[in-house]
Design a protein around this motif. Structure first.
Motif, PDB file in Angstrom:
ATOM      1  N   SER A 126      -5.083 -67.701   4.268  1.00 39.39           N
ATOM      2  CA  SER A 126      -5.822 -66.450   4.397  1.00 39.39           C
ATOM      3  C   SER A 126      -6.561 -66.075   3.125  1.00 39.39           C
ATOM      4  O   SER A 126      -7.267 -65.067   3.096  1.00 39.39           O
ATOM      5  N   GLY A 127      -6.450 -66.894   2.088  1.00 41.49           N
ATOM      6  CA  GLY A 127      -7.268 -66.698   0.896  1.00 41.49           C
ATOM      7  C   GLY A 127      -8.748 -66.869   1.160  1.00 41.49           C
ATOM      8  O   GLY A 127      -9.583 -66.546   0.316  1.00 41.49           O
ATOM      9  N   VAL A 128      -9.087 -67.355   2.347  1.00 44.15           N
ATOM     10  CA  VAL A 128     -10.496 -67.505   2.705  1.00 44.15           C
ATOM     11  C   VAL A 128     -11.164 -66.162   2.983  1.00 44.15           C
ATOM     12  O   VAL A 128     -12.389 -66.062   2.969  1.00 44.15           O
ATOM     13  N   VAL A 129     -10.382 -65.099   3.200  1.00 41.85           N
ATOM     14  CA  VAL A 129     -10.976 -63.838   3.656  1.00 41.85           C
ATOM     15  C   VAL A 129     -12.019 -63.285   2.687  1.00 41.85           C
ATOM     16  O   VAL A 129     -13.165 -63.053   3.079  1.00 41.85           O
ATOM     17  N   SER A 152      -8.303 -74.998   2.535  1.00 46.03           N
ATOM     18  CA  SER A 152      -7.062 -75.686   2.842  1.00 46.03           C
ATOM     19  C   SER A 152      -6.274 -74.880   3.866  1.00 46.03           C
ATOM     20  O   SER A 152      -6.084 -73.672   3.707  1.00 46.03           O
ATOM     21  N   ALA A 153      -5.820 -75.538   4.939  1.00 51.02           N
ATOM     22  CA  ALA A 153      -5.019 -74.890   5.970  1.00 51.02           C
ATOM     23  C   ALA A 153      -3.920 -75.848   6.416  1.00 51.02           C
ATOM     24  O   ALA A 153      -4.019 -77.061   6.226  1.00 51.02           O
ATOM     25  N   VAL A 159      -7.111 -72.656  10.826  1.00 54.43           N
ATOM     26  CA  VAL A 159      -8.357 -72.439  10.083  1.00 54.43           C
ATOM     27  C   VAL A 159      -8.977 -71.121  10.538  1.00 54.43           C
ATOM     28  O   VAL A 159      -9.465 -71.002  11.672  1.00 54.43           O
ATOM     29  N   ILE A 160      -8.964 -70.132   9.689  1.00 50.26           N
ATOM     30  CA  ILE A 160      -9.528 -68.819   9.999  1.00 50.26           C
ATOM     31  C   ILE A 160     -11.055 -68.910   9.957  1.00 50.26           C
ATOM     32  O   ILE A 160     -11.624 -69.586   9.104  1.00 50.26           O
ATOM     33  N   TYR A 161     -11.711 -68.244  10.896  1.00 52.29           N
ATOM     34  CA  TYR A 161     -13.179 -68.213  11.026  1.00 52.29           C
ATOM     35  C   TYR A 161     -13.762 -69.580  11.377  1.00 52.29           C
ATOM     36  O   TYR A 161     -14.924 -69.859  11.085  1.00 52.29           O
ATOM     37  N   LEU A 181      -6.495 -80.373   5.886  1.00 54.07           N
ATOM     38  CA  LEU A 181      -5.327 -79.957   6.667  1.00 54.07           C
ATOM     39  C   LEU A 181      -4.084 -80.601   6.063  1.00 54.07           C
ATOM     40  O   LEU A 181      -3.988 -81.826   5.986  1.00 54.07           O
ATOM     41  N   THR A 182      -3.139 -79.779   5.644  1.00 58.59           N
ATOM     42  CA  THR A 182      -2.046 -80.279   4.817  1.00 58.59           C
ATOM     43  C   THR A 182      -0.795 -80.692   5.593  1.00 58.59           C
ATOM     44  O   THR A 182       0.020 -81.452   5.080  1.00 58.59           O
ATOM     45  N   ARG A 183      -0.618 -80.187   6.817  1.00 61.57           N
ATOM     46  CA  ARG A 183       0.625 -80.487   7.549  1.00 61.57           C
ATOM     47  C   ARG A 183       0.414 -81.320   8.799  1.00 61.57           C
ATOM     48  O   ARG A 183       1.202 -82.211   9.087  1.00 61.57           O
ATOM     49  N   SER A 184      -0.606 -81.022   9.561  1.00 61.51           N
ATOM     50  CA  SER A 184      -0.860 -81.803  10.776  1.00 61.51           C
ATOM     51  C   SER A 184      -2.356 -81.866  11.020  1.00 61.51           C
ATOM     52  O   SER A 184      -3.100 -80.928  10.703  1.00 61.51           O
ATOM     53  N   GLN A 185      -2.779 -82.999  11.589  1.00 61.26           N
ATOM     54  CA  GLN A 185      -4.190 -83.223  11.884  1.00 61.26           C
ATOM     55  C   GLN A 185      -4.325 -83.683  13.326  1.00 61.26           C
ATOM     56  O   GLN A 185      -3.494 -84.454  13.814  1.00 61.26           O
ATOM     57  N   PRO A 186      -5.350 -83.228  14.025  1.00 57.26           N
ATOM     58  CA  PRO A 186      -5.540 -83.671  15.407  1.00 57.26           C
ATOM     59  C   PRO A 186      -5.976 -85.130  15.454  1.00 57.26           C
ATOM     60  O   PRO A 186      -6.480 -85.686  14.467  1.00 57.26           O
TER      61      PRO A 186
END
Length: 252
Positions: A126-129, A152-153, A159-161, A181-186
């Motif tokens: 949420s630092g993207v805000v 980074s999410a 991913v916000i917005y 993406l740090t934990r999971s990727q599609p």
């Protein structure tokens, strides 16, 4: 994004909820109308004060997600499990409800359109805000400053917005956007897939020789790591502005 309030001699105003926008499963943007609002800069935040019928009050601070737009304000709220304020804002609040706001707060982590230097934005979660407020201010102003965002999410759904950012990426507004993406990727993910590190910053960020103005926002550990790495790479510390919040985004 919730943050520690910075007290100033500012008056409390009454804001009315006009709309909600779902950003992720845990995040919503709240659009407000605030008569008497005198404007703000991209990167600033507001204090929100809720008052119960018995007089009990709770106060938290949230980044403004919108550029200056008259009496219209937007805050983007992430649910904090066990929190006192964010569950109320996300679950109980309805269009037409009112609460008090105070601001704008903050004068260091702000951006004004009009310069020529490249702008490097690096956000965690949420630092993207406040960084999004800067991007929106650039678009609204018609500024031709080149901007790069590294966001980074944990996962794609975090991913916000995302839709708005994808629309801006590669468009005529000069915004270059990269996700990691740090934990999971599609399946089939072609973007970055690790925590922000030195090699990543060397690959996607402006070089020190281009003298970008850098804004870094996110959890404390993320911000400290990124800022120190930028300095190690040769960026001028005086051109790196940081905004930190706790590992859980506060107690909102």
């Amino acid at each position: 994004m919730a943050r520690a309030a910075v007290q100033r001699r500012l008056r409390w105003l009454v804001a009315e909820v006009r709309a909600f926008v779902d950003e992720t499963p845990r995040v919503k943007t709240i659009r407000l109308a605030c008569p008497g609002w005198e404007g703000h800069l991209a990167g600033q935040h507001i204090d929100i004060r809720l008052t119960a019928e018995d007089g009990y009050q709770a106060q938290r601070s949230y980044s403004l997600a919108s550029p200056a737009n008259g009496a219209r304000l937007e805050v983007t709220v992430e649910r904090v499990e066990g929190g006192e304020v964010s569950p109320f804002l996300l679950d109980e609040l309805r269009v037409g409800d009112r609460f008090e706001v105070r601001g704008p707060v903050g004068g260091y982590f702000v951006w004004r359109p009009g310069g020529n230097e490249p702008l490097q934005l690096i956000g965690g979660g949420s630092g993207v805000v406040p960084l999004m407020a800067m991007i929106r201010a650039k678009v609204v102003s018609g500024s031709q400053q080149p901007v790069r965002l590294l966001l980074s999410a944990r996962s794609e759904e975090d991913v916000i917005y995302r839709r708005e950012l994808d629309d801006l990426a590669g468009g005529p507004n000069g915004v270059d956007i990269r996700y990691t993406l740090t934990r999971s990727q599609p399946q089939g993910w072609a973007g970055l897939s690790r925590r922000v590190d030195r090699e990543m910053l060397e690959e996607v960020a402006w070089s020190p020789g281009e003298r970008p103005l850098c804004f870094v926002c996110g959890p404390t550990a993320f911000v400290e790591s990124v800022a120190s790495t930028l300095v190690q790479l040769g960026h001028d510390p005086g051109r790196i502005r940081t905004e930190r919040f706790g590992p859980t985004g506060g107690t909102s």
